[in-house]
Design a protein around this motif. Sequence first.
Motif, PDB file in Angstrom:
ATOM      1  N   ARG A 257       0.753  -1.153   0.020  1.00 50.88           N
ATOM      2  CA  ARG A 257      -0.018   0.311   0.461  1.00 50.88           C
ATOM      3  C   ARG A 257       0.882   0.728  -0.042  1.00 50.88           C
ATOM      4  O   ARG A 257       0.723   2.506  -0.866  1.00 50.88           O
ATOM      5  CB  ARG A 257      -0.644  -0.278   1.056  1.00 50.88           C
ATOM      6  CG  ARG A 257      -1.972   1.046   1.462  1.00 50.88           C
ATOM      7  CD  ARG A 257      -2.538   1.131   2.379  1.00 50.88           C
ATOM      8  NE  ARG A 257      -3.076  -0.137   2.878  1.00 50.88           N
ATOM      9  CZ  ARG A 257      -4.285  -0.444   2.199  1.00 50.88           C
ATOM     10  NH1 ARG A 257      -5.472   0.762   1.146  1.00 50.88           N
ATOM     11  NH2 ARG A 257      -5.568  -1.156   2.636  1.00 50.88           N
ATOM     12  N   GLY A 258       2.000   1.564   0.876  1.00 51.73           N
ATOM     13  CA  GLY A 258       2.830   2.186   0.758  1.00 51.73           C
ATOM     14  C   GLY A 258       3.553   2.853  -0.635  1.00 51.73           C
ATOM     15  O   GLY A 258       3.575   4.057  -0.902  1.00 51.73           O
ATOM     16  N   LEU A 259       3.643   2.151  -1.525  1.00 46.59           N
ATOM     17  CA  LEU A 259       4.252   2.255  -2.166  1.00 46.59           C
ATOM     18  C   LEU A 259       3.925   3.000  -3.056  1.00 46.59           C
ATOM     19  O   LEU A 259       3.645   3.481  -4.533  1.00 46.59           O
ATOM     20  CB  LEU A 259       5.236   0.567  -3.085  1.00 46.59           C
ATOM     21  CG  LEU A 259       6.337   0.259  -2.751  1.00 46.59           C
ATOM     22  CD1 LEU A 259       6.764  -1.071  -3.576  1.00 46.59           C
ATOM     23  CD2 LEU A 259       6.981   1.839  -3.585  1.00 46.59           C
ATOM     24  N   VAL A 260       1.896   2.492  -2.987  1.00 49.14           N
ATOM     25  CA  VAL A 260       0.706   2.190  -4.227  1.00 49.14           C
ATOM     26  C   VAL A 260       0.646   4.028  -3.912  1.00 49.14           C
ATOM     27  O   VAL A 260       0.453   4.746  -4.794  1.00 49.14           O
ATOM     28  CB  VAL A 260      -0.114   1.372  -4.256  1.00 49.14           C
ATOM     29  CG1 VAL A 260      -1.402   1.951  -4.727  1.00 49.14           C
ATOM     30  CG2 VAL A 260       0.417  -0.450  -4.509  1.00 49.14           C
ATOM     31  N   LEU A 261       0.858   4.075  -2.810  1.00 53.33           N
ATOM     32  CA  LEU A 261       0.038   5.566  -2.485  1.00 53.33           C
ATOM     33  C   LEU A 261       1.139   6.680  -3.021  1.00 53.33           C
ATOM     34  O   LEU A 261       1.212   7.506  -2.868  1.00 53.33           O
ATOM     35  CB  LEU A 261      -0.377   5.547  -0.565  1.00 53.33           C
ATOM     36  CG  LEU A 261      -1.272   4.749  -0.511  1.00 53.33           C
ATOM     37  CD1 LEU A 261      -1.223   5.123   1.266  1.00 53.33           C
ATOM     38  CD2 LEU A 261      -2.507   5.721  -0.765  1.00 53.33           C
ATOM     39  N   ALA A 262       2.784   6.406  -2.722  1.00 53.01           N
ATOM     40  CA  ALA A 262       3.703   7.209  -3.393  1.00 53.01           C
ATOM     41  C   ALA A 262       3.945   7.109  -4.843  1.00 53.01           C
ATOM     42  O   ALA A 262       3.977   7.705  -5.461  1.00 53.01           O
ATOM     43  CB  ALA A 262       5.019   6.174  -2.904  1.00 53.01           C
ATOM     44  N   VAL A 263       3.219   6.129  -6.447  1.00 48.30           N
ATOM     45  CA  VAL A 263       3.127   6.325  -6.731  1.00 48.30           C
ATOM     46  C   VAL A 263       1.773   7.367  -7.355  1.00 48.30           C
ATOM     47  O   VAL A 263       2.023   7.894  -8.088  1.00 48.30           O
ATOM     48  CB  VAL A 263       2.554   5.124  -7.508  1.00 48.30           C
ATOM     49  CG1 VAL A 263       2.555   5.785  -8.817  1.00 48.30           C
ATOM     50  CG2 VAL A 263       4.144   4.469  -7.860  1.00 48.30           C
ATOM     51  N   ALA A 264       0.886   7.330  -6.557  1.00 49.72           N
ATOM     52  CA  ALA A 264      -0.238   8.368  -6.555  1.00 49.72           C
ATOM     53  C   ALA A 264      -0.062   9.824  -6.160  1.00 49.72           C
ATOM     54  O   ALA A 264      -0.056  10.300  -6.952  1.00 49.72           O
ATOM     55  CB  ALA A 264      -1.248   7.581  -5.444  1.00 49.72           C
ATOM     56  N   VAL A 265       0.874   9.858  -5.248  1.00 48.11           N
ATOM     57  CA  VAL A 265       1.057  10.747  -4.872  1.00 48.11           C
ATOM     58  C   VAL A 265       1.930  11.182  -5.715  1.00 48.11           C
ATOM     59  O   VAL A 265       1.685  12.594  -6.479  1.00 48.11           O
ATOM     60  CB  VAL A 265       1.685  11.241  -2.954  1.00 48.11           C
ATOM     61  CG1 VAL A 265       2.362  12.268  -3.182  1.00 48.11           C
ATOM     62  CG2 VAL A 265       0.934  10.766  -2.798  1.00 48.11           C
TER      63      VAL A 265
END
Length: 218
Positions: free
Chosen positions: A149-157
């Motif tokens: 989830r952290g990496l996905v959130l980073a890509v989204a941000v």
Amino acid sequence: MASSSGAPPPGGPHHPTARTATAPDPEDQLARLARSWLWLLGGAVATLVPGVLALVWPDVTLHVLGVLIGLYLLVSAGFRFVTVFGRREAGERLPGLLVAVLFVLGGVLCLRHPLQTVGALSLVVGAVWLVSGVVTLYGALSSKNLPHRGLVLAVAVLGIAAGIVVLAMPAESARILTRLLGLWLVLLGLAETALALAWRSALRKAGITDGPDTHTSA
């Protein structure tokens, strides 16, 4: 491909039972492909390549830049559309489907000659990155048991930041726009590559080669 055990069915390969036993499920095949870390890596490469080209070829004409960005958006849309089938629930597929449709619309607009101006390209690409980042962020926060989830959130941000920067810093020339888009494409591609490699690591730890029983994010 399905294999059978025991004696072959009567009547040879043309028997009805043999035909139904080997009938593939297209949706299941797409889901298997979408859960593969190589598919995620392919999407990352589709983002990295135009970014690198834009940085090493800063004097590209506006027409070529529009074609390059348009093709990037369309190819990325294809990767994202297939990734939608890696979701377990239909409700989890909606954000990814919206992002894929958004990339298609952005790609078509970038390929249209009347819209190939510096301001138009900035507006289209910035809007696509901003909206897709917001949708991806919402999907990551609302999905249950989302891996990495952290990496996905980073890509989204990162996508949201790219969209805001492109929209808030209007380029005055094709050269400046080329460098700006190239930089953000490389950053987004590297982030997506990290996500693909993290997914490969998770699959290996679980003893899975193609991820048939797991799902990932667009």
